[in-house]
Structures are given as C-alpha cells and as structure tokens.
Scaffold this motif. Structure first.
Motif: not given
Length: 294
Positions: A49-72
């Motif tokens: 996961f990259s740096s990015g300050g406020p843009r880093g909120f995007v990482h939360v959405g990525v985690l939501k999808a990865l969790e939904e896909l059952g990936l670890v």
C-alpha cells in the motif's frame, strides 16, 4: 479550490491540533523499539500500500473488496498512510472496522505541536491512534506479518520495520519531511518515505515476496485538471518513483477518484468506493494471484 496532495493537513492550519509534544527527538531504543528483522515464514503473496495522505482512503476500499473476495496475504507492506491502514488490517481489524475509523477520525487531531523541534508538528498522536485501535501492539506478533516502511533521514535508505511497537513504526513512516518531526529509533532519525519509496514493492520482494499486489494511491496525471500546473514538477517526480517500483509488481491497482483531495466525508466515501470498485473489477486476476503454488 481543494488541494491536491498529502500536505492538505498542514494547510488546514493549527486549529484543532491535539496538544503538544515536548520530546519530539527522544531516542526510542528500548526492547520494543521498532526494528527490521527477518520474517519467520516464507512469503508467497504480499500486498503493498502506497503513501498518499488523504488519497490513502482508497486503501480502505481495496481492503473491503479483498476481504469480500476472501483473499488473505502472507505479508502487508505499507508506506505512510499505507502503513497506517495496512497495520490495522494486519492486526486483525475487519475492513468494516477500518472503514468506520477512516470515516470518523478527525485528521487535525493527529498532529501536535512539536516543542523544541525544527519542524512544526509531531505525529505522536498517530502512534497513539494506532495503538488504541490495533488488536496487536508488536509487529512481530501480527496475525499477518507487517512491514512499515520509513526512510532513514541521513541517506534516504528505506527501512522496513517488521518488529517492535506498531504505533511508533507507523509514526516514523508518516513523518512528513520538513513538516513532522523525525522519529529517532535506535539512534537514527526516520521520516516518511514518500519522496524515496512511495510504493515499496521492491521492499516486499526483498522480504521474500514471490507475488505482489501493489495499490498506488497517486493521481492519474494524464487527467490532471486545469489549475494544477504548479504541481506538475513534483507530480512527475513522484510518478517516476512509483513507476520504478510498480514494474516489479505482479498486479497493480491504481483507482481513479479525481486529482483534488479534501478531508470531507464525501471525499473519503468517494475514495473508498473507487478503491472497492477498482479491486472488484480485477477479481479474477486477484484470485489467480493468490492461488497457492505447491
């Protein structure tokens, strides 16, 4: 006009700062001070996961999808805001819990006046936030191995903290050069790796990762809007740094949610949604990436 980059926090002014830090340059050298140590288990798949300050909120959405896909993953590597979000995930928080925190947190409360330092601010409140919400306090005990990447101030070399106090490691990874006081760990000052290693894919590979999913939170410069010309030089410099590492990733996600940023709830929700949608669009490739190779 909204601001385009991570220094938005500083432009918001000193109002709302969470007090003062009176020992911004104290040396953290106790047994739980962050350190780089070899991982105990082999790493097949790493999330970066990259740096990015406020843009880093995007990482939360990525985690939501990865969790939904059952990936670890077998390892999470993060720089700056990527270290913050990644460490909470690695400690065992669900994507829903991380999203709630991301939408509720008051960013101005994460900066304190750094008394006696050349820099205006201290990130001690960031360390406290991470300790408060993380289910595990030491990196080496995380359910998923975690590496928080900071830059050694003397020479800019990337340091991957894989053991020790997670809050302090995230604080070091988030210490914006010239704005937040460096974090001294075992005699060496450490700062945010944003201008050296914003997307630490090669760090993940050096830690043994065979396959890497990289999440780049930087803007799409081919769609830079009018009014952003003054940021062009720094944007191009950042892009070159990101591309140097991105070419070593097996799958790169670069969600698009516009150039300008803010701290509003609407912006956070938009960034999270973009991260989720971009990740789900690559569901098939992500499943292949995570297939265990015997």
């Amino acid at each position: 006009m909204p601001l385009p980059r991570r220094h938005f926090l500083l432009a918001a002014g000193a109002a709302g700062l969470a007090g003062c830090s009176f020992r911004p340059d104290q040396d953290h050298n106790g047994p739980d001070a962050p350190r780089a140590q070899a991982l105990r288990q082999p790493v097949r798949t790493a999330w970066v996961f990259s740096s990015g300050g406020p843009r880093g909120f995007v990482h939360v959405g990525v985690l939501k999808a990865l969790e939904e896909l059952g990936l670890v993953p077998d390892l999470i590597v993060g720089a700056s805001v990527g270290a913050l979000v990644g460490s909470l995930c690695a400690s065992g928080l669900s994507a829903t819990e991380i999203e709630t925190l991301a939408l509720d947190v008051q960013p101005l409360a994460l900066a304190r006046i750094a008394v006696g330092a050349a820099e205006r601010l201290s990130g001690t409140a960031i360390a406290e936030l991470v300790r408060q919400h993380s289910r595990v306090q030491l990196l080496e005990r995380m359910p998923v191995p975690m590496a928080c990447v900071a830059a050694r101030r003397t020479d800019g070399v990337a340091v991957a903290f894989t053991a020790g106090d997670v809050g302090l490691a995230v604080q070091a990874s988030s210490a914006i050069e010239g704005q937040f006081a460096p974090v001294r760990i075992r005699g060496q000052q450490h700062i945010d790796a944003d201008w050296t290693t914003p997307l630490p894919v090669r760090v993940a590979r050096a830690l043994g990762a065979q396959r890497v999913l990289a999440v780049d939170a930087t803007a799409h410069l081919d769609r830079t809007p009018p009014g952003a010309e003054r940021y062009r030089a720094s944007d191009l410099r950042k892009q070159a740094l990101v591309q140097a590492d991105a070419q070593h990733a097996h799958l790169l996600l670069k969600p698009d949610f516009g150039y300008w940023v803010s701290l509003s709830r609407e912006f956070r929700q938009r960034a999270i949604a973009a991260g989720y949608q971009a990740t789900m669009a690559q569901a098939a490739a992500l499943r292949v990436l995570h297939v265990e190779v015997v």
